[in-house]
Write a protein that holds these residues in place. Structure first.
Motif, PDB file in Angstrom:
ATOM      1  N   GLU A  74       0.812  -1.216   0.000  1.00 17.35           N
ATOM      2  CA  GLU A  74       0.000   0.000   0.000  1.00 17.35           C
ATOM      3  C   GLU A  74       0.848   1.270   0.000  1.00 17.35           C
ATOM      4  OE1 GLU A  74      -3.800   1.069   2.684  1.00 17.35           O
ATOM      5  OE2 GLU A  74      -2.090   2.430   2.434  1.00 17.35           O
ATOM      6  N   SER A  96      -4.030  -6.612  -1.176  1.00 19.53           N
ATOM      7  CA  SER A  96      -4.598  -7.501  -0.155  1.00 19.53           C
ATOM      8  C   SER A  96      -4.996  -8.844  -0.763  1.00 19.53           C
ATOM      9  CB  SER A  96      -5.793  -6.834   0.520  1.00 19.53           C
ATOM     10  OG  SER A  96      -6.780  -6.502  -0.435  1.00 19.53           O
ATOM     11  N   ASP A 142      -5.730 -12.375  12.320  1.00 18.67           N
ATOM     12  CA  ASP A 142      -6.687 -11.259  12.221  1.00 18.67           C
ATOM     13  C   ASP A 142      -6.718 -10.504  13.550  1.00 18.67           C
ATOM     14  OD1 ASP A 142      -7.331 -12.236   9.738  1.00 18.67           O
ATOM     15  OD2 ASP A 142      -9.498 -12.306  10.104  1.00 18.67           O
ATOM     16  N   THR A 186      -5.915  -0.305  11.597  1.00 22.61           N
ATOM     17  CA  THR A 186      -7.033  -1.209  11.912  1.00 22.61           C
ATOM     18  C   THR A 186      -8.385  -0.685  11.421  1.00 22.61           C
ATOM     19  OG1 THR A 186      -7.242  -0.112  14.053  1.00 22.61           O
ATOM     20  CG2 THR A 186      -5.895  -2.100  13.983  1.00 22.61           C
ATOM     21  N   GLU A 215      -9.743  -0.376   8.564  1.00 28.19           N
ATOM     22  CA  GLU A 215     -10.451  -1.094   7.493  1.00 28.19           C
ATOM     23  C   GLU A 215     -10.834  -2.521   7.881  1.00 28.19           C
ATOM     24  OE1 GLU A 215      -8.644  -0.379   3.535  1.00 28.19           O
ATOM     25  OE2 GLU A 215      -7.435   1.117   4.582  1.00 28.19           O
ATOM     26  N   ASP A 251      -9.235  -7.945   9.174  1.00 28.43           N
ATOM     27  CA  ASP A 251      -8.585  -8.755   8.136  1.00 28.43           C
ATOM     28  C   ASP A 251      -7.756  -7.911   7.178  1.00 28.43           C
ATOM     29  OD1 ASP A 251     -10.887  -7.506   7.093  1.00 28.43           O
ATOM     30  OD2 ASP A 251     -11.060  -8.985   5.489  1.00 28.43           O
ATOM     31  N   ASP A 252      -7.718  -6.598   7.392  1.00 30.86           N
ATOM     32  CA  ASP A 252      -7.069  -5.739   6.387  1.00 30.86           C
ATOM     33  C   ASP A 252      -5.542  -5.763   6.483  1.00 30.86           C
ATOM     34  OD1 ASP A 252      -7.182  -3.681   4.250  1.00 30.86           O
ATOM     35  OD2 ASP A 252      -6.208  -2.477   5.793  1.00 30.86           O
ATOM     36  N   HIS A 309      -2.503  -7.342   3.925  1.00 28.83           N
ATOM     37  CA  HIS A 309      -1.330  -6.669   3.342  1.00 28.83           C
ATOM     38  C   HIS A 309      -0.052  -7.491   3.594  1.00 28.83           C
ATOM     39  CE1 HIS A 309      -3.453  -3.126   2.085  1.00 28.83           C
ATOM     40  NE2 HIS A 309      -3.814  -2.798   3.308  1.00 28.83           N
ATOM     41  N   ARG A 311      -8.743 -11.137   1.833  1.00 34.36           N
ATOM     42  CA  ARG A 311      -9.822 -10.371   2.483  1.00 34.36           C
ATOM     43  C   ARG A 311     -11.082 -11.228   2.599  1.00 34.36           C
ATOM     44  NH1 ARG A 311      -9.529  -4.727   3.080  1.00 34.36           N
ATOM     45  NH2 ARG A 311     -10.897  -5.354   4.791  1.00 34.36           N
ATOM     46  N   GLY A 334     -13.201  -9.521  -0.781  1.00 33.71           N
ATOM     47  CA  GLY A 334     -12.177  -8.865  -1.591  1.00 33.71           C
ATOM     48  C   GLY A 334     -12.692  -8.252  -2.883  1.00 33.71           C
TER      49      GLY A 334
END
Lengths: 141, 141, 141
Positions: free
Chosen positions: A53, C46, C73, C81, C83, C86-87, C91, C124, C127
C-alpha cells in the motif's frame, strides 16, 4: 529495447520505505516503452523489495512491527550472530520478501494498481546505501 | 536472444544449498549476453529458490532452523498429512520463498552483489532430484 | 513478440484458489510462443499470487489455516485497523506471497511441473473482483 542502469539509494532507517518515485525518476526511458517489464534487483542480502500500500504510513510501520515479531532480533537458536542481533533476522526477512520485483509496463508507465507502491525494506539498523539494478525491456511506443 | 534449458540437480539433503555455480556451468550462453535477465524456475512444490549470503555456511543452517520453527513438521492443524509430517510444511515453505528467481545479467555474467548466491531450498527429508528450467534472454554482446 | 492483456477475476471467498485454467483461457497467444516467459501481476495489495500443488484441495485449505495462524486477524500490535481485522493481515500475507509470478513458456504452453498450479490468494473476507495483468513475451514458433 533493453535498458539497464544502476540506482544507489542513500541510507535509510530500518523499516519500510516507498521508493516508487525514485525508480521512476531514474528511468526516463520508461516513457519509450509501449508494452514491457521492469525488473528491479537489490544487490544485498539484508534488505529487500516488495510492493504494498502506497497511502497510509501506518501500513509501513505495521510491516516493521510484524516482521520484527515473526523474526526476532537475537533469536536464541541462531548460530550466525557475529555481525549483531539484527543480522541473521535481516537475511531471513530478505528472503521472505525477496530480492527483486518485476513490474508490468504499459503505455510508457508502470501499470500498478491505484494503491500499489514499491517498498525498499531495510532490515538492518545501519544498512548503509543500497544499490539497485533496474532492467527495462519491451516494445517501443 | 532467447535460450532455454533444463538442469536436473541430484538429490540433496533437506536444507539450503548454494547452486550459483551449477547454474553458471549449465549456461555457457551467459557470456553472449550484454544486457538481459535469467529466469530460474523449479518444477516442484516442495522445494524452492531464493538468493542470500554466499559465504558463511552457518547462515544456511540458520535458514533451516528458522523455517522449521516457523512452519513446524507435523503441525496439528494440518489436514494434508498422508504424505508425511514434512510434506505440508514443505509446500508452505516453497510458497514463502517462491518457485523462481529472476537475476540481472550484465556484460556476460550475473550481476549479483558481492555476497549474493542462489540457494536451492530443499524442504523434504527425501526430495529426490530437482528439475530447474533456465530461461535466458537479452541483447547479444 | 509481446502481448499484454488484462484479466478480471470474479470475487472469490477468502482462501487459496486454482486459476491456472483461467489464465490459459485468457491467453490463446500462448500457443504462438516457442520459448518465452509469462508474467502475471495482481493489481491489489490484499490479494496475491503463488504456485503450489494443483491436486488436493486440502493443501489449499492448509494454506489458509497456516497463514491465518502466522498473521492473525486483529493482531493487537497492528496500528492500521480502520479497514477491519482482516485488512492489515491481508497486506502482510500479500507481501509474503508476492504480487506476481513469472512462468516459463515452452513449445506453446506453460512449462510447469506435473503438480504445479497457479493460485489466487484472496486474503480479504470480501475482496471483490481482482484484476490481473498478463504480459507474455518470447520467440514465435
Amino acid at each position: 529495447m533493453w535498458h539497464q542502469t544502476t540506482l544507489t539509494l542513500p541510507p535509510r532507517p530500518r523499516g519500510f520505505h516507498l521508493i516508487t518515485r525514485d525508480v521512476q525518476v531514474a528511468l526516463p526511458e520508461l516513457r519509450q516503452v509501449r508494452t514491457g517489464l521492469l525488473h528491479v534487483w537489490i544487490q544485498h542480502t539484508s534488505a529487500s523489495l516488495t510492493v504494498n500500500e502506497n497511502a497510509s504510513p501506518d501500513v509501513r510501520r505495521d510491516f516493521e512491527r510484524y516482521f520484527n515479531h515473526a523474526v526476532p532480533d537475537g533469536w536464541r537458536a541462531f548460530e550466525h550472530t557475529l555481525e549483531g542481533d539484527d543480522d541473521m533476522p535481516a537475511h531471513i526477512k530478505a528472503s521472505l520478501l525477496g530480492p527483486s520485483v518485476t513490474l508490468p509496463v504499459r503505455h510508457g508507465a508502470l501499470a500498478l494498481g491505484t494503491w500499489q507502491g514499491l517498498y525498499l525494506c531495510e532490515h538492518r539498523d545501519h544498512g548503509g546505501p543500497r544499490t539497485l539494478i533496474l532492467t527495462l525491456h519491451g516494445e517501443r511506443t
